[in-house]
Scaffold this active site. Structure first.
Site, mmCIF file in Angstrom:
data_model
loop_
_atom_site.group_PDB
_atom_site.id
_atom_site.type_symbol
_atom_site.label_atom_id
_atom_site.label_comp_id
_atom_site.label_asym_id
_atom_site.label_seq_id
_atom_site.Cartn_x
_atom_site.Cartn_y
_atom_site.Cartn_z
ATOM 1 N N SER A 1 0.803 -1.224 0.000
ATOM 2 C CA SER A 1 0.000 0.000 0.000
ATOM 3 C C SER A 1 0.834 1.271 0.000
ATOM 4 O O SER A 1 0.263 2.362 0.035
ATOM 5 C CB SER A 1 -0.929 0.001 1.220
ATOM 6 N N LYS B 1 -6.469 3.475 9.296
ATOM 7 C CA LYS B 1 -5.653 4.529 8.704
ATOM 8 C C LYS B 1 -6.290 5.907 8.897
ATOM 9 O O LYS B 1 -5.581 6.907 9.067
ATOM 10 C CB LYS B 1 -5.439 4.233 7.222
#
Length: 1033
Positions: free
Chosen positions: A914, A957
């Site tokens: 990611s 996140k």
């Protein structure tokens, strides 16, 4: 006439003289035959032997036979029966008996005047010599010498001596006697008993006097030269007389204390006749023979020729024997007393049993055991399966035919105990009231909407079907978010019994499936123990730490859980110990894990996964006000009204000290603050006072007016829940299970929302505060407080814990520095990562390597995994191609320079795809020498063609971005639905941008000129990239 009489008298005198001389000659011949060294050691042949036998034969014809023995050191004689020659009379032993055969003593030395039996083994020559002499009717004399102990033997250095006439002994002959002490006893062989073979015999020796060996004549049998020793002259004075009397008195005490000494002394008297008490030497030797001293000490007594000194040595040994006998008597009395007490108790118990049996008041243990098992089984037999009923009846019949002393009896009894204790068909009544269940869950946990909705769905389905079926839920999330504690609340909401066991590190399959009954100490598995302890067939079973299962030589527990957690199989779960099918289809299984990566795929496929993310700052603040502060005040005994933890200080505590996803660390810090406050209160004069029963606190007020109110139905449920089920705070971690919701829920919530600086407005009773935080210790969060026994009186002003004072309470802030960079330089970009402990922010730094010859190369550091390094290679290739199309001049940097990419926190492993967008942006920012826009963080997997792929951990996140003060967040377009499902309070303050290609990322990050300020990312466990794409999560 007178002359004739005189002549006849002279003739008779002459004949008597001849007879005496002849007998003397025969004696000389006898001893010469026994003691001479003419080379014929047997004495059975040779001239002297023939003459001796001829003379003995002549006398035998006259009827003179037999051999006398005495206790004195004299010769043996052969003469008329009953003549005076039968006694042993002194006749110069030093001259006649200077060569003797040696008898080795292995235990203790032989004292003069004492009889002792000696066993001779493997010495055929010595046995033959002694037997030959005894057969000839003569007295046999030997030298009895004690063997040296090994530690004395190696210190002994015998002098080599020349042998007597007839042969000398060299070094070999001298060494033959080196293992014996030099001082021994000249002894007479009183009796000889032949052994099993010709090389063994048992001798009864009578000691005569002390001797010293001078040299070795022969070694087989061992024969030595000896010197006869005499006691040193001494004067009998008062001290010696007193010593003699004390020895006699001590011997008398010794004989009275121990019957064994009396028996030994009587045997001595029967053999020796009597002991002359006036003969000090004989008395001392007789006393020494009675003691049980070690061989070396007794040898020292034998070697002592000074009679007074010997008497003192023996007196000391006798005194020690008396003390030992007294100690032995004390031990004997204690043991006999204990045995007598036990025997008396046993006798009385047997009599009591007999009396009760006659009266019909009691049966024997076996009958009572069978009746107890039968009565217990009769209650459950109706609901039990047929095969179980048959097995139980067979085992009862088997137990009735076994004896209690049989090993099979205990095995069968234990097996029946388990079979009759299980709740066959017994269940608790499920409560399908949605409103009540929602209230219980909301009161005991903050947030966790996904879990609460799933439980409400389960209740609704069960209500519509009319029965509840077992399910397998798996709660996955970082530590401290309340996975374990929510299980207890679910059990309370469903009115089910609660049982928890951890499988972290479990490596033995028998812990789940049980042991075979053939093993010693066999036990059923955890599920059988669960059913027995809860007494219900439909409990809620919490399997903790399912992601940390071990695997060892005893099997794979993860594979054993497949049968347990499969709804299609657990209706007939087979435990190895019971060996009977168990219906676990009604059990509600709740598993907890920190990550799904380590859970085997087949096991994970049987679970319904529910993710629990970390908490935002406002959620932590609400949890702290509502649950953690009342619990900390109760634990510390602090009246809540006497302390005020301000909102700025609590916010600072959360942001600078406790940034982890859960609230376990936050609870520790709050506990620490309240402990220090308790110390200040005591120093300021706070004291506990007793509270009268009628003045006890019956409830706790909440700050917003809603505290202390709970529905009556909830209170009844809490009272009926399991004893150990005190639920923890909502968000309180798995280890914070003692914190429970209370009547302060609404009040603390309002104080949190309104920014109240007070922890809560409660009474000053510490016990009432405990009730407010724990609900009375029950499992359902009851609102009725227990009546306190004491309350704390404090008249001073409240102690205010401000933000500036926080350092004094909990120390230096570990996350005080929020920013790595005041102004983000070119080549530095903030990314978002997912970790098992929650979300985190991280920086990606790119720099040009000056002077490097490896042009166009890329170096990566920061303990990156294989997937992360592959992402860096992809980002490098894409950045070169992307910039060549837009700005060829700037793209020359990639071809002319070596680049270095580093991810800080180098000690923390990082892996995952990611970070692709972040890596490309850092490289482009370096090449363009342009910083990214301030307050921006991004995440997303990038392909070589510039497509941005979805990632996982969106909620984590977002929370990490909020903790770091990031306002603009870039997500892949594929994560838009997941972001939209987040709660509004989590998305508050975050500006999301969803992109599908890198062109959009470039416009957001580097589309305009200007300096950006990047804030430093920090996480308690360390930053790491997303370990897997969204598809695998």
């Amino acid at each position: 006439m007178r002359s004739q009489a005189l002549s006849r008298s002279l003739l008779r005198l002459h004949k008597c003289r001849e007879s005496y001389l002849q007998r003397c000659a025969l004696r000389e011949l006898q001893w010469a035959q026994y003691s001479s060294s003419d080379g014929d050691s047997s004495g059975g042949s040779g001239l002297l032997g023939k003459i001796w036998r001829a003379g003995l034969g002549g006398k035998a014809k006259d009827g003179s036979t037999g051999s006398g023995s005495g206790a004195d050191s004299t010769n043996g004689s052969s003469g008329a029966k009953g003549s005076p020659e039968d006694a042993l009379v002194p006749s110069g032993p030093e001259r006649k008996h200077h060569k003797v055969f040696v008898v080795e003593l292995s235990r203790k030395p032989l004292f003069p005047g004492i009889y002792t039996p000696v066993m001779i083994n493997k010495n055929e020559a010595l046995v033959k010599e002694i037997m030959e002499v005894k057969k000839q009717g003569a007295h046999a004399y030997v030298g009895a010498f004690l063997k040296r102990t090994p530690d004395h033997q190696h210190q002994h250095h015998p002098q080599q001596q020349q042998g007597a006439a007839g042969g000398g002994a060299g070094a070999e002959g001298t060494n033959a006697a080196s293992h014996l002490y030099d001082i021994g006893t000249f002894a007479q062989v009183h009796t000889v008993l032949a052994g099993d073979g010709g090389d063994s015999a048992q001798l009864l020796l009578l000691g005569h006097r002390r001797v010293r060996k001078k040299g070795v004549i022969s070694s087989d049998p061992l024969r030595v030269h000896i010197d006869h020793l005499r006691d040193e002259l001494y004067t009998s004075d008062d001290i010696l007389k007193a010593t003699s009397m004390e020895i006699v008195n001590t011997m008398r005490d010794l004989l009275q204390l121990n019957p064994l000494y009396g028996e030994q002394f009587r045997t001595l008297l029967s053999l020796t006749g009597s002991i002359d008490l006036q003969d000090m030497s004989r008395l001392v030797d007789a006393a020494a023979s009675l003691t049980s001293a070690d061989d070396a000490t007794l040898q020292g007594v034998l070697e002592q020729l000074n009679v007074p000194e010997r008497a003192r040595m023996v007196l000391g040994l006798l005194k020690k024997e008396v003390e030992l006998c007294k100690l032995q008597a004390d031990i004997r009395e204690q043991v006999e007393g204990k045995i007598a007490k036990e025997q008396r108790r046993m006798l009385l118990m047997e009599q009591l049993k007999s009396i009760k049996k006659e009266l019909g008041l009691e049966r024997d243990d076996k009958t009572a055991l069978l009746q107890r098992f039968q009565a217990r089984w009769d209650e459950k037999k109706a609901a039990a399966p047929p095969d179980v009923a048959k097995t139980v009846q067979d085992e009862l019949d088997k137990l009735g035919g076994l004896e209690p002393v049989s090993p099979e009896f205990n095995i069968t009894r234990t097996y029946l105990d388990w079979l009759t204790s299980l709740p066959w068909g017994a269940t608790t009544q499920d409560m399908f009231d949605l409103a009540r269940a929602k209230q219980v869950l909301d009161d005991e946990h903050y947030g966790l909407d996904d879990v609460k909705d799933r439980i409400l769905e389960f209740i609704a389905v069960s209500h519509l079907r009319g029965s509840a079926q077992g399910k397998i839920l798996c709660l996955v999330g970082p530590p401290g978010v309340g996975k374990t504690s929510i299980g207890r609340s679910i059990a309370t909401a469903l009115n089910r019994k609660y049982y928890r066991f951890s499988v972290g590190g479990l490596h033995d399959v028998a812990e789940i499936k049980g042991h075979r009954r053939t093993y010693v100490g066999a036990m059923p598995g955890k599920l059988v123990q669960c059913l027995k302890s809860t007494g219900s067939s439909n409990p809620l079973v919490l399997i903790d730490e399912v992601d940390k299962l071990g695997r060892g030589h005893s099997g794979d527990p993860a594979s054993a859980l497949l049968e347990l957690l499969d709804p299609e199989q657990n209706s007939a779960f087979l435990d190895h110990y019971l060996d009977l099918p168990l219906d676990l289809s009604k059990v509600l299984f709740v598993c907890t894990a920190n990550t799904l990566d380590t859970i085997p795929g087949p096991l994970l496929d049987r679970m319904e996964v529910i993710r629990l993310s970390g908490y935002a700052q406002d959620e932590k603040r609400a949890i702290a006000r509502r649950y953690l502060e009342p619990a900390a005040a109760a634990d510390a005994g602090v009246p809540p009204s006497s302390v005020s933890l301000t909102d700025p200080s609590l916010d600072s505590l959360i942001s600078e000290y406790c940034r982890e996803a859960g609230v376990r660390n936050l609870k520790k810090h709050i506990d620490k603050i309240y402990r220090k406050v308790a110390l200040q209160l005591v120093r300021a004069g706070a004291r506990p006072v007793a509270v009268e029963e009628e003045g006890a606190v019956e409830g706790v007020k909440g700050g917003g007016g809603e505290g202390g109110r709970k529905q009556e139905e909830v209170e009844e449920t809490a009272a009926g829940s399991s004893s150990g089920s005190s639920s923890s705070s909502r968000g309180v971690s798995d280890g914070v299970e003692g914190v429970e919701s209370s009547s302060a829920t609404s009040g603390s919530s309002s104080s949190s929302a309104s920014g109240s600086s007070s922890s809560s407005d409660t009474s000053s009773s510490a016990t009432a505060a405990a009730a407010a935080s724990s609900g009375g210790g029950g499992g359902g969060g009851s609102g009725t407080a227990k009546k306190p026994a004491v309350r704390v009186v404090y008249d001073g002003p409240p102690i205010v814990v401000s933000r500036d004072q926080l350092k004094e309470y909990v120390g230096q802030a570990p996350f005080a520095k929020d920013k790595f960079y005041e102004h983000t330089p070119p080549g530095v970009v903030m990314g978002l990562a997912w970790t098992p402990l929650g979300g985190a922010t991280l920086y990606v730094e790119a720099a040009r390597v000056s002077g490097s010859e490896a042009k166009g190369s890329l170096t990566t550091t920061g303990q990156l995994g294989d997937v992360f390094r592959e992402s860096a290679t992809i980002a490098h290739t894409f950045a070169r191609n992307f910039l060549s199309a837009r700005d060829p001049a700037a793209a020359s940097l990639f071809a002319s320079s070596a680049l270095h990419v580093h991810v800080p926190a180098g000690a923390t492993p990082k892996d995952g795809p990611s970070a692709g967008c972040t890596l490309v942006t850092a490289l482009l920012s370096l090449a363009l020498n342009r910083p990214v826009k301030p307050d921006l963080a991004m995440t997303g997997e990038l392909t070589l063609t510039g497509c941005v792929l979805p990632i996982g951990g969106v909620k984590e996140k977002v929370l990490a971005a909020r903790r770091s003060g990031v306002r603009v967040v870039v997500f892949p377009e594929g994560n838009r639905p997941e972001y939209e499902e987040l709660a509004e309070d989590i998305k508050q303050g975050v500006e999301p941008h969803f992109v599908s290609s890198y062109e959009q990322v470039y416009e957001l990050a580097l589309g305009g000129q200007g300096q950006g300020q990047g804030q430093a990312a920090s996480s308690a466990p360390g930053a790491a990239a997303d370990p897997s794409p969204a598809g695998s999560e």
